[in-house]
Design a protein around this motif. Structure first.
Motif, PDB file in Angstrom:
ATOM      1  N   ALA A 405       0.855  -1.196   0.000  1.00 15.65           N
ATOM      2  CA  ALA A 405       0.000   0.000   0.000  1.00 15.65           C
ATOM      3  C   ALA A 405       0.882   1.233   0.000  1.00 15.65           C
ATOM      4  O   ALA A 405       1.825   1.328   0.796  1.00 15.65           O
ATOM      5  N   ILE A 406       0.581   2.151  -0.896  1.00 16.83           N
ATOM      6  CA  ILE A 406       1.296   3.421  -0.985  1.00 16.83           C
ATOM      7  C   ILE A 406       0.311   4.530  -0.633  1.00 16.83           C
ATOM      8  O   ILE A 406      -0.777   4.589  -1.185  1.00 16.83           O
ATOM      9  N   LEU A 407       0.696   5.391   0.307  1.00 17.54           N
ATOM     10  CA  LEU A 407      -0.119   6.562   0.622  1.00 17.54           C
ATOM     11  C   LEU A 407       0.632   7.790   0.130  1.00 17.54           C
ATOM     12  O   LEU A 407       1.652   8.197   0.707  1.00 17.54           O
ATOM     13  N   LYS A 408       0.137   8.356  -0.967  1.00 20.62           N
ATOM     14  CA  LYS A 408       0.848   9.451  -1.623  1.00 20.62           C
ATOM     15  C   LYS A 408       0.701  10.754  -0.844  1.00 20.62           C
ATOM     16  O   LYS A 408      -0.196  10.908  -0.031  1.00 20.62           O
ATOM     17  N   GLY A 409       1.596  11.676  -1.144  1.00 19.54           N
ATOM     18  CA  GLY A 409       1.593  12.977  -0.496  1.00 19.54           C
ATOM     19  C   GLY A 409       3.002  13.370  -0.128  1.00 19.54           C
ATOM     20  O   GLY A 409       3.964  12.656  -0.439  1.00 19.54           O
ATOM     21  N   ALA A 410       3.171  14.499   0.530  1.00 18.29           N
ATOM     22  CA  ALA A 410       4.500  14.902   0.994  1.00 18.29           C
ATOM     23  C   ALA A 410       5.006  13.858   1.983  1.00 18.29           C
ATOM     24  O   ALA A 410       4.386  13.602   3.003  1.00 18.29           O
ATOM     25  N   GLY A 411       6.135  13.247   1.677  1.00 15.24           N
ATOM     26  CA  GLY A 411       6.606  12.128   2.478  1.00 15.24           C
ATOM     27  C   GLY A 411       5.754  10.904   2.217  1.00 15.24           C
ATOM     28  O   GLY A 411       5.096  10.369   3.117  1.00 15.24           O
ATOM     29  N   THR A 412       5.745  10.433   0.971  1.00 15.92           N
ATOM     30  CA  THR A 412       4.922   9.275   0.592  1.00 15.92           C
ATOM     31  C   THR A 412       5.329   8.045   1.395  1.00 15.92           C
ATOM     32  O   THR A 412       6.517   7.768   1.587  1.00 15.92           O
ATOM     33  N   LEU A 413       4.340   7.295   1.861  1.00 17.00           N
ATOM     34  CA  LEU A 413       4.571   6.091   2.667  1.00 17.00           C
ATOM     35  C   LEU A 413       4.311   4.853   1.833  1.00 17.00           C
ATOM     36  O   LEU A 413       3.340   4.795   1.077  1.00 17.00           O
ATOM     37  N   ILE A 414       5.173   3.843   1.982  1.00 17.52           N
ATOM     38  CA  ILE A 414       5.057   2.582   1.247  1.00 17.52           C
ATOM     39  C   ILE A 414       5.062   1.456   2.271  1.00 17.52           C
ATOM     40  O   ILE A 414       6.085   1.197   2.920  1.00 17.52           O
ATOM     41  N   ALA A 415       3.925   0.788   2.450  1.00 18.02           N
ATOM     42  CA  ALA A 415       3.784  -0.215   3.506  1.00 18.02           C
ATOM     43  C   ALA A 415       3.755  -1.621   2.935  1.00 18.02           C
ATOM     44  O   ALA A 415       3.004  -1.919   2.008  1.00 18.02           O
ATOM     45  N   THR A 416       4.574  -2.494   3.508  1.00 22.87           N
ATOM     46  CA  THR A 416       4.451  -3.937   3.309  1.00 22.87           C
ATOM     47  C   THR A 416       3.806  -4.499   4.574  1.00 22.87           C
ATOM     48  O   THR A 416       3.445  -3.761   5.480  1.00 22.87           O
ATOM     49  N   ALA A 417       3.703  -5.812   4.649  1.00 22.00           N
ATOM     50  CA  ALA A 417       3.150  -6.425   5.862  1.00 22.00           C
ATOM     51  C   ALA A 417       4.099  -6.264   7.041  1.00 22.00           C
ATOM     52  O   ALA A 417       3.688  -6.421   8.200  1.00 22.00           O
ATOM     53  N   ASP A 418       5.374  -5.938   6.770  1.00 18.99           N
ATOM     54  CA  ASP A 418       6.380  -5.937   7.822  1.00 18.99           C
ATOM     55  C   ASP A 418       6.969  -4.573   8.154  1.00 18.99           C
ATOM     56  O   ASP A 418       7.516  -4.386   9.247  1.00 18.99           O
ATOM     57  N   ASP A 419       6.917  -3.626   7.217  1.00 24.75           N
ATOM     58  CA  ASP A 419       7.594  -2.357   7.463  1.00 24.75           C
ATOM     59  C   ASP A 419       6.985  -1.241   6.621  1.00 24.75           C
ATOM     60  O   ASP A 419       6.106  -1.473   5.791  1.00 24.75           O
ATOM     61  N   ILE A 420       7.473  -0.025   6.867  1.00 27.28           N
ATOM     62  CA  ILE A 420       6.999   1.146   6.131  1.00 27.28           C
ATOM     63  C   ILE A 420       8.201   1.965   5.685  1.00 27.28           C
ATOM     64  O   ILE A 420       9.050   2.349   6.499  1.00 27.28           O
ATOM     65  N   GLY A 421       8.260   2.232   4.379  1.00 24.72           N
ATOM     66  CA  GLY A 421       9.281   3.109   3.843  1.00 24.72           C
ATOM     67  C   GLY A 421       8.717   4.501   3.655  1.00 24.72           C
ATOM     68  O   GLY A 421       7.529   4.674   3.356  1.00 24.72           O
ATOM     69  N   VAL A 422       9.557   5.510   3.850  1.00 20.21           N
ATOM     70  CA  VAL A 422       9.164   6.902   3.673  1.00 20.21           C
ATOM     71  C   VAL A 422      10.047   7.505   2.588  1.00 20.21           C
ATOM     72  O   VAL A 422      11.274   7.505   2.712  1.00 20.21           O
ATOM     73  N   SER A 423       9.435   7.998   1.533  1.00 21.26           N
ATOM     74  CA  SER A 423      10.190   8.629   0.450  1.00 21.26           C
ATOM     75  C   SER A 423       9.995  10.140   0.509  1.00 21.26           C
ATOM     76  O   SER A 423       8.868  10.623   0.520  1.00 21.26           O
TER      77      SER A 423
END
Length: 495
Positions: A405-423
């Motif tokens: 799941a990707i939540l777009k916006g300033a500081g987009t978040l990318i979630a797997t079942a185990d972690d969250i990346g912040v771009s």
């Protein structure tokens, strides 16, 4: 420019790091406070070397103690210092009280902040609130924040801008708009997403000489997305080895969306890209971009052979929410193809029965790319609720629908079942039509070439934002178009 550490922490983890330093490593809280105040003053002196007057706003906790240390150092350096206390120093405790006494021993004076008081300083130090703030700012603190923001003076914030939630990046009624934020020990995750981009200014990280082993003892599953080097291509590679993307969408009046997604997939290296759209659009698309294979489809049955040939599917750009759109989406879900689900496909997904939604869960591999409004529909929540805690929302979208799941916006978040990346790549110029279409094409193009679901999502978001940054550097943010990203996308995947 300083490279920030990759790992991000919430406030509970920061507190645990501090306690381990104090109780296991024998480092006193005041020693940490002294280093923090010194880091703030060092950055102040570096950025505003010619400053002669400093105003320091201090609250009631350890953040105020950092401010008093910085104020004492400013005095020692010969600067004129005005400290505005929001609470009487008599109520300070522990290390914050010691810091205040240290400042007073340097012959520093303290004034009580009053409403309407003018601020005359070359630089303002914001030491009102630390990471513990979890409720809306009110009263004198609200007035002080407004006074700081109304001032023409540059502002440096201690640890984080006062009024910003360190966990979520949301503003708690009001927050200081800093030109620079010096943050300590662990990089707070709330500094890099949501509303934080408007408030933090330049983020400077000061580890305070914390031993690396301490960080290893406190695990976090949230981290910054860092760029990866793309593998060199085999000199004898064939186009079929670079994957085949099928982009589905472009209902009447929305032809541009599929064109942007399709070209983006090509520009990042997909071997073949097909488009399934309304019949009347195919000729125009072929003339505009002859490298695309265009097919008019009236129903899901006509989509079957195209799905069989593709190894990655994008559905949603310009799809609309008609019966035609819903039929095509259900065909994609039931095909079990690796899919990037975007735009109106997400809006349809939010409405269809749970039995279909369950097909999205493992082992079906999908990437969902909602913005805040689409996430609100997917989770049946008000938009305001989505904005309150982006980390929780993206994790819940992933849990409900599976895949990534990707939540777009300033500081987009990318979630797997185990972690969250912040771009953190990207800029405000991306607030224009078509940017999301280009993003899903980028992600699909990487998936087609064999990138994992996680790498395609994270690197896709990162290079999409980086391409926008490169385009903005040339001609500015305002007026930036999604099509302006195309040449930069190509450069980035060949870097």
């Amino acid at each position: 420019m300083q490279t920030l550490p990759p790992t991000l922490y919430n406030t509970a983890q920061i507190q645990e790091l501090e306690q381990r330093l104090i109780h296991q490593r024998g480092i006193s809280g005041f020693a940490l406070m002294t280093k923090a105040g010194a880091a703030v003053f060092a950055q102040l002196h570096k950025k505003w070397r010619h400053a002669r007057t400093v105003a320091v706003f201090c609250g009631a906790g350890n953040n105020a103690g950092d401010g008093y240390i910085a104020a004492a150092l400013a005095l020692s350096a010969g600067l004129s210092v005005d400290v505005y206390a929001l609470v009487s120093p008599d109520v300070l405790k522990g290390d914050a009280l010691t810091a205040y006494q240290h400042y007073r021993a340097a012959h520093g004076s303290v004034s009580t902040f009053s409403l309407g008081q003018p601020i005359n300083a070359d630089v303002i130090v914001d030491a009102l609130f630390g990471t513990g703030l979890d409720r809306p700012v009110t009263g004198q603190y609200l007035a002080a924040i407004q006074a700081i923001n109304d001032s023409a003076s540059p502002v440096i914030s201690v640890d984080l801008p006062s009024g910003l939630n360190a966990n979520t990046g949301t503003v708690l009624a009001a927050a200081v708009k800093a030109d620079c934020t010096v943050t300590f020990i662990g990089l707070k995750r709330g500094l890099l997403t949501g509303e934080a981009a408007e408030y933090c200014g330049d983020i400077i990280y000061a580890s305070l000489d914390v031993p690396e082993e301490v960080f290893q003892d406190v695990q976090s599953t949230v981290y910054r997305v860092l760029p990866k080097t793309f593998p060199r291509r085999d000199r004898c590679i064939h186009k079929s080895k670079n994957g085949h993307v099928l982009v589905i969408g472009g209902d009447r009046g929305y032809i541009g969306a599929v064109m942007l997604a399709s070209e983006a997939a090509l520009r990042v290296g997909a071997g073949l890209v097909s488009v399934a759209t309304r019949k009347e659009h195919t000729g125009f698309i072929s003339v505009h971009r002859p490298e695309l294979m265009c097919h008019g489809v009236d129903n899901a049955e006509q989509l079957t052979s195209l799905l069989e040939k593709a190894n990655v599917v994008v559905i949603g750009p310009g799809l609309g929410q008609s019966h035609w759109a819903k039929e095509l989406l259900l065909a994609v879900i039931h095909s079990r193809k690796v899919s990037v689900i975007d735009a109106d496909a997400l809006n349809i997904l939010a409405k269809i029965p749970a039995a279909h939604n369950n097909l999205l869960l493992t082992p079906y591999r999908s990437i969902l790319t909602p913005h805040v409004g689409e996430a609100a529909r997917l989770m049946n929540l008000p938009i305001a609720k989505i904005k309150e805690d982006r980390f929780t929302v993206v994790a819940n979208v992933q849990k409900k629908y599976g895949g990534i799941a990707i939540l777009k916006g300033a500081g987009t978040l990318i979630a797997t079942a185990d972690d969250i990346g912040v771009s953190t790549s990207g800029n405000p110029g991306m607030a224009s039509g078509g940017m999301g279409d280009a993003l899903c094409g980028v992600i699909a193009g990487l998936l087609a070439q064999g990138f994992s679901l996680k790498d395609a999502a994270q690197q896709g978001v990162y290079i999409h934002g980086k391409a926008a940054d490169m385009a903005a550097m040339q001609d500015g943010e305002r007026g930036l178009l999604a099509s302006d990203l195309m040449p930069h996308l190509r450069r980035l995947v060949n870097h």
